[in-house]
Scaffold this active site. Structure first.
Site, PDB file in Angstrom:
ATOM      1  N   SER A 169      21.202  73.480 100.083  1.00  0.00           N
ATOM      2  CA  SER A 169      21.950  73.475  98.837  1.00  0.00           C
ATOM      3  C   SER A 169      22.054  72.060  98.282  1.00  0.00           C
ATOM      4  CB  SER A 169      23.355  74.017  99.081  1.00  0.00           C
ATOM      5  OG  SER A 169      24.034  73.129  99.947  1.00  0.00           O
ATOM      6  N   LYS A 170      22.394  72.014  97.025  1.00  0.00           N
ATOM      7  CA  LYS A 170      22.499  70.752  96.281  1.00  0.00           C
ATOM      8  C   LYS A 170      23.496  69.772  96.902  1.00  0.00           C
ATOM      9  CE  LYS A 170      20.841  70.686  91.779  1.00  0.00           C
ATOM     10  NZ  LYS A 170      19.906  69.760  92.326  1.00  0.00           N
ATOM     11  N   ARG A 171      24.459  70.332  97.602  1.00  0.00           N
ATOM     12  CA  ARG A 171      25.499  69.491  98.179  1.00  0.00           C
ATOM     13  C   ARG A 171      24.892  68.514  99.193  1.00  0.00           C
ATOM     14  NH1 ARG A 171      29.755  70.173 101.594  1.00  0.00           N
ATOM     15  NH2 ARG A 171      29.062  72.155 102.448  1.00  0.00           N
TER      16      ARG A 171
END
Ligand code: GLU
Length: 469
Positions: free
Chosen positions: A246-248
């Site tokens: 994920s982007k996190r």
């Protein structure tokens, strides 16, 4: 397994920018095709008209081109609507699929009823009971409908090159929707028609699709497909904590990596090793070498963890090894056009780069000498006079160096020979600061070559003026 007439497809939906995980799916398909002298198909799955966008399609084709993954055939599902319609008709005529006229409210009511009985919700099959003639009339009369597949309740198993022979009980699926209407097939249906007509031999895709596979096999059988493709569900890419990427944790679209100045060779090498490694465990491999070593049977089923540091390592490696001319060409994409950089500037910083977008900062001092404090020119306890003397010495030493000889090697030889072995810092430090205006920078001889004689002399004189003030 005989690897004859291999045909594989990469089938992205253009509903977002090309995901780095999809780029890896594309790569594995491409590698398998190349390794088996097969055909690599790019098939754009854009039957979701609302979410599909031309700009994403371009992002996908640009991304694949940038990676160097050429496709042999290209299809767009939106160009093939009449084909899907024909096969929908066929299934309806053979009573393997049927129109369903249930309203959203009816379906919701049914769902709630099943849930309250503790059952897993699935469609009851109510519209199966409508006689085909009547259903046809309703369809033609303009009643709203979707097309549902008559799901047989059986056990489906298939051969997966990575995951063995998964088995599924289809009795939990229910009659699922395969088209919103005759001109809007859904993914599950279009994918099977295309795999059949395009004679796909191996379906290589992310293992998030594994639960779609039994449905697709049922449809394929209903369409009369005798030889199902082999499947290879490749492991999802995970964050370092093993959650879904994920982007996190990291950038997820290929474009972000391109824009940050990763080289395609680094991305390819890194992606190839996400879920696969060659028998000899070699890590650094160019595309051709990967093709030679690639073997789909060696793809692991376990999670492939995205290690950003490893990617940076590969990128530094490829930046360090790229031929100077090529690196200069790549570098120009990341710095202002009017900077007029030369190879010597790039050479002076190339081994310290993680990515090419750092160039703008690390090369800036060549174009704008930063404001610096005269104290920075001082090495240890040197007095102003000492600094002046050392800089003056250098000016004298380089005065008679002819411009063609104004390069790192000869400057280094000349200056190092002339300065006292013990007092090197006393010359090299003020010299380097006068040239770069910075505490840390490439070495003075590299900078001198990159700046050229005139600018070198100008900067040393500026430093001298600073001290004299
Ligand atoms: N269009 C699907 C996706 O983008 C691909 C499915 C497949 O490869 O079968 O996820």
């Amino acid at each position: 397994m005989p690897y004859d007439n291999i045909r594989v497809r990469f089938a992205p939906s253009p509903t977002g920018p090309l995901h780095i995980g999809s780029a890896r799916t594309a790569l594995f398909n491409w590698l398998f095709a190349k390794a088996t002298k097969g055909v690599f198909i790019l098939r754009i799955e854009d039957t979701d008209f609302e979410r599909s966008k031309e700009e994403y399609l371009k992002d996908i084709t640009d991304g694949l081109t940038w990676l160097g993954l050429k496709w042999d055939e290209f299809y767009k599902q939106s160009d093939r609507i009449p084909i899907y319609r024909e096969y929908l008709e066929k299934l309806i005529n053979e009573e393997k699929a049927y129109p369903c006229f249930c309203t959203k409210e009816e379906l919701e009511e049914e769902r709630q009823a099943m849930l309250s009985q503790g059952l897993a919700p699935k469609y009851s099959g109510k519209c199966r009971a409508i006689p085909p003639e009547e259903a046809r009339k309703k369809m033609e009369g303009g009643d709203k409908f979707v097309i549902r597949f008559k799901t047989p309740e059986i056990e489906v198993s298939f051969k997966d090159l990575i995951r063995g022979t998964p088995k599924f009980d289809t009795s939990l699926i229910g009659d699922f929707v395969i088209a919103r209407n005759m001109d809007q097939p859904l993914y599950q249906f279009a994918v099977v028609v295309d795999d059949m007509l395009m004679k796909i031999t191996h379906v290589i895709r992310g293992d998030d699709h594994i639960s779609n596979t039994p449905k697709q096999i049922l449809i394929a059988r209903a369409l009369g497909v005798e030889n199902l493709p082999y499947f290879a569900h490749i492991p999802m890419i995970l964050n370092s904590d093993r959650s879904k990427m994920s982007k996190r944790f990291s950038d997820t679209s290929l474009r972000e990596y391109v824009e940050k100045g990763y080289l395609s060779a680094a991305i390819i090498n890194f992606l190839a090793l996400l879920g696969w490694h060659p028998q000899d465990d070699q890590e650094v491999m160019g595309l051709e070498e990967i093709v030679e070593k690639f073997d789909i049977d060696r793809v692991q089923k376990g999670g492939a963890v995205f290690n950003a540091e490893k990617l940076d390592w590969f990128n530094s490696y490829y930046i360090s090894h790229l031929p100077a001319g090529e690196l200069l060409k790549e570098a120009k994409k990341f710095i202002p056009e009017d900077w007029g950089i030369n190879e010597a500037m790039i050479e002076s910083v190339r081994t310290r780069l993680k990515n090419l977008s750092e160039l703008k900062d690390v090369l800036a001092f060549y174009f704008n000498l930063p404001e610096y404090d005269k104290e920075l020119l001082r090495w240890k306890e040197m007095s102003d006079d000492d600094v002046l003397e050392k800089l003056d010495d250098v000016l004298k030493l380089i005065d008679d160096v002819a411009i063609p000889d104004f390069n790192k090697e000869s400057l280094e030889a000349k200056i190092m020979f002339a300065i006292d072995e013990k007092g090197r810092g006393e010359t090299l430090w003020p010299l380097r600061v006068s040239l770069s205006g910075q505490k840390t920078s490439p070495g003075p001889f590299e900078i001198m070559e990159a700046l050229g004689k005139e600018e070198t002399e100008r900067r040393i004189k500026l430093a001298i003026d600073k001290i004299k003030k």
